[in-house]
Design an enzyme around this catalytic site. Structure first.
Site, PDB file in Angstrom:
ATOM      1  CE  LYS A 182      -3.780  -2.371   2.160  1.00 56.71           C
ATOM      2  NZ  LYS A 182      -4.398  -2.724   3.559  1.00 56.71           N
TER       3      LYS A 182
ATOM      4  CD  GLN B 289      -2.918  -4.222   6.893  1.00 52.31           C
ATOM      5  OE1 GLN B 289      -2.958  -3.431   5.957  1.00 52.31           O
ATOM      6  NE2 GLN B 289      -3.541  -5.481   6.372  1.00 52.31           N
TER       7      GLN B 289
ATOM      8  CG  ASP C  37      -9.071   0.402   5.163  1.00 52.04           C
ATOM      9  OD1 ASP C  37      -9.422   0.032   3.931  1.00 52.04           O
ATOM     10  OD2 ASP C  37      -8.735  -0.486   6.082  1.00 52.04           O
TER      11      ASP C  37
END
Ligand code: NAP
Length: 298
Positions: A58, A102, A125
């Site tokens: 990413k 994450q 996200d």
């Protein structure tokens, strides 16, 4: 052996590349106009090898697209309070426009508390409860990245959702549940299947649009795919194998995502696009609808 190739492939690799090119162009424009480059902060707790790889990928994609990547690496002994503090600091930092924590975090941490420390305008996200509420009400906001990528693929291939029966197999918080919410917001009739579902095959057979998000190789048998159905295989299992038996399914479906090269590449593309949108909003420029147009789902 010769197989009939009935289904058209949904090319996630090509679409993801086009979205990323637009994000990069928009990031460069923002940097020129404001003197500030869009910035995504990644937070990783511990050193799980798969998570380390995902975060590295990413970050590399961000930098290639002209998005600054800031990384916060924390030890696996980090407490919930420490993680909440680290995320809150990023939420308050005007140089940071998007935050990605994450998943999964170590089991002793209250993941929900950590996610909720992400400022809503930086939740690129799509993990906060506020983003979930926006998705479920069909309101503007950031979408979960893989579901957003699936919706964008459906839009790209002109798949009409209204009134069609969408069956989502899987109900995880990052994938199955939000994609079902977005399909519902797009006026599909949505059925969720999960590990307690009885007679799953008979429900799958009714799907005009089938989303497989199970995490079990070739779990969906091709013979259960309704002729003409649109098949989205979000599964990614060892050996590049999806959740759908592709060879048989593609002889019955009208459209199908390959694995790899279907849903997979879309996730990071959506993350980058949403980061650029977040930066544009925070820097007072407003979002660029061309970067990620899945308005039908938002
Ligand atoms: P997950 O959290 O493990 O969720 C799996 C879901 O499948 C659960 O809802 C579970 O039901 C259901 N399920 C499991 N076994 C089942 C069975 N025998 N019958 C019916 N339902 C069953 O997985 P996830 O994170 O959603 O990921 C799913 C797949 O998508 C994985 O292959 C993953 O690698 C892939 N994925 C890909 C991307 C990408 O391409 N970028 C992103 C995310 C995930 P219960 O809720 O009842 O347990």
């Amino acid at each position: 052996m010769h197989q009939t190739h009935a289904a058209r492939l949904m090319d996630g690799t090509g679409l993801a590349r086009r979205i990323t090119e637009r994000s990069a162009a928009r990031a460069a424009q923002i940097t020129r106009d404001t003197g500030t480059a869009p910035c995504l902060a990644t937070v990783l707790v511990g050193d799980d090898p798969a998570s380390v790889t995902y975060v590295r990928m990413k970050r590399a994609r961000c930098e290639k697209a002209g998005i600054v990547s800031r990384h916060v690496g924390l030890p696996s002994t980090t407490t919930t309070a420490e993680l909440v503090d680290a995320v809150s600091a990023l939420s308050q930092d005007p140089q940071v426009h998007g935050i990605l924590l994450q998943h999964p975090v170590p089991s002793h941490i209250d993941e929900r508390a950590a996610f909720e420390a992400i400022a809503p305008e930086k939740d690129v996200d799509g993990v906060t409860m506020r983003s979930f509420a926006a998705m479920s009400f069909g309101l503007p906001g950031f979408v979960s990245c893989t579901p957003g990528g699936i919706m964008r693929l459906l839009e790209e291939y002109d798949v009409d959702l209204a009134g069609r029966h969408a069956v989502v197999v899987g109900r995880s918080a990052i994938l199955g549940k939000p994609v079902g919410m977005l399909l519902l917001a797009g006026n599909a009739t949505v059925t969720y299947c999960h590990s307690r579902t009885k007679d799953l095959e008979s429900i799958v057979r009714q799907a005009d649009i089938l989303v497989a998000a199970v995490g079990r190789p070739q779990f969906i048998r091709g013979e259960d795919v309704k002729p003409g159905a649109v098949v989205i295989d979000a599964g990614y299992n060892p050996g590049n194998v999806g959740d759908v038996d592709f060879e048989t399914a593609q002889t019955r479906a009208s459209l199908i995502t390959p694995v790899p090269g279907g849903v997979g590449p879309m996730t990071i593309a959506v993350l980058l696009a949403q980061t650029v949108d977040a930066a544009a909003r925070q820097l007072g420029l407003g979002p660029d609808r061309r970067v990620l147009s899945c308005d039908g789902a938002r």
